[in-house]
Design an enzyme around this catalytic site. Sequence first.
Site, PDB file in Angstrom:
ATOM      1  N   HIS A 143      16.941  13.756 -31.374  1.00 62.38           N
ATOM      2  CA  HIS A 143      18.066  14.403 -30.696  1.00 62.38           C
ATOM      3  C   HIS A 143      19.061  13.386 -30.143  1.00 62.38           C
ATOM      4  O   HIS A 143      20.208  13.737 -29.846  1.00 62.38           O
ATOM      5  CB  HIS A 143      17.568  15.340 -29.588  1.00 62.38           C
ATOM      6  CG  HIS A 143      17.085  14.654 -28.346  1.00 62.38           C
ATOM      7  ND1 HIS A 143      15.750  14.428 -28.092  1.00 62.38           N
ATOM      8  CD2 HIS A 143      17.753  14.168 -27.279  1.00 62.38           C
ATOM      9  CE1 HIS A 143      15.616  13.845 -26.929  1.00 62.38           C
ATOM     10  NE2 HIS A 143      16.822  13.671 -26.410  1.00 62.38           N
ATOM     11  N   ASP A 173      10.862  15.334 -33.264  1.00 63.31           N
ATOM     12  CA  ASP A 173      11.903  14.654 -32.498  1.00 63.31           C
ATOM     13  C   ASP A 173      11.791  13.132 -32.609  1.00 63.31           C
ATOM     14  O   ASP A 173      11.934  12.408 -31.634  1.00 63.31           O
ATOM     15  CB  ASP A 173      11.865  15.084 -31.026  1.00 63.31           C
ATOM     16  CG  ASP A 173      13.162  14.752 -30.287  1.00 63.31           C
ATOM     17  OD1 ASP A 173      14.192  14.528 -30.961  1.00 63.31           O
ATOM     18  OD2 ASP A 173      13.145  14.709 -29.041  1.00 63.31           O
ATOM     19  N   SER A 246      15.844   9.190 -22.948  1.00 67.38           N
ATOM     20  CA  SER A 246      15.287   9.722 -24.195  1.00 67.38           C
ATOM     21  C   SER A 246      15.212   8.643 -25.262  1.00 67.38           C
ATOM     22  O   SER A 246      16.194   7.933 -25.518  1.00 67.38           O
ATOM     23  CB  SER A 246      16.142  10.881 -24.696  1.00 67.38           C
ATOM     24  OG  SER A 246      16.021  11.990 -23.855  1.00 67.38           O
TER      25      SER A 246
END
Length: 501
Positions: A143, A173, A246
């Site tokens: 993402h 992911d 992230s």
Amino acid sequence: MQKPQYPKPPHPTLPFKALALAWMVAAAGLPTPSSAQTPVAPPAAPAVAAIALPDMTSIAAKLSPSVVNISVQGVRKVSTSAQATNPDGDGTKGSAEELATREYLRKFQQRFGELPPQLNMPVRGEGSGFIVRADGIIMTNAHVVADADEVVVKLTDRREFVAKVLGTDKRTDIAVLKIEARDLPTVSLTASKPLRVGEWVMAIGSPFGFESTVTAGVVSATRRSLPGDGTVPFIQTDAAVNPGNSGGPLINMLGEVIGINSQIFSLSGGYQGVSFAIPMDVAVHIEQQILATGKVRHAKMGLAVQEVDQLLAESFGLPKPTGALVSDLVKGGAADKAGMDIGDVVLAANGQVVDQAGVFSIVVGLAQPGDKLNLTVWRRGKELPMQVTMEDATETLAKKVVDTVGTSVNRLGVALRLQKPEEQRASGSTAGLFIDKVSGAAERAGVQAGDMLLAINQEPMQSVEQARTLADRAGKSVALLLMRDGERIYVPLRLAALPTI
């Protein structure tokens, strides 16, 4: 006979009551004021070993150069229709951000007039990553680089490189990048010991763009399944993770990367003490596929599973709540071809104990098409061996199995009737009993009027009389297989004892 010798009063001038008290104390053998001038020290408390907090400075100094900042620029196509599906074509409505954008565009159109069917919206974002090979291979979250036309990687020595996205996998992911550089500092991906709840961990990343930020916490859980994500057994920690973290590494106190920081649970949008990381065994499994072929393949079995609680365990005769309960099957799917039934409970897969439904979902999600899973299945009070050949998850799903069903009786707390023609068309089955009303055990368990009752435990229902007979024969609990809004789910009921006569 010798007279007893009594101690003399401690002081001749003391009042009578004081003299009497002193005499009683002396006669009892207790220490007097004159004999207690040196107080006796109380026993020493047992020594408690001091537990030192881990020294994370050397780990941070060693691994920070291997953690990179990632910034992306790109264009995302956004539909101006509030009813449009995800541009990826998967039938979903898109993320919360996309839905908010469409709502904004809808209001814009109401005020200023019509817009084109789609608009190109600029995308900018930041995240983190870490170097896994000295020749420039970097791992991060999918993402982070989604919809990116340009990905820029910045090292801690301030050098910047335009990265190539070698491949991404939305399901787990994971993304793998490549920059043209040599002799880069790398991280260690091999954990030397199993991860334990309560051990210290460290996160390094770029929250809100602040590069090389170090935070710390402990492992809160090691195999956390999240709603809507049955492939990854997330590591849950309380290390502070915020937007920009992230894709960064989660590190143990041996300096080994054990996970990729991926998600947080938050009601505010920021860190609230619950963060999730993708385990490195999952990430490395995906990375190897991407490096080998540039894409990732996942397998499927064509079934749905749910957790087994105490009532469901009693209903199916299991010794304890464990396993993954099969609540739905796809007709012609791998599980259906192998002979699995709705109501089976998977206890083990390829020798691994399945104590939770999430464990089984993870085993399936990480399998490859063509792999054979050797299962141990609980069916009608017995363990059965079963082998399933996995299919490719990218293939179109077949139509779901619609089994014959039926059930109702006062002991269950449901009022049932046959389906009307329009209900048969909606459910796709001519069999089954429609639940008109609920009360008692069914109401307490969450059964709703309008549900379709398909089975009791693992017995498909053909008639109300059959359902009544099975309910009367049941012990303290039963499991009802219901269809609600097109989905199947087992609901356990704790039953009242039958009256004795």
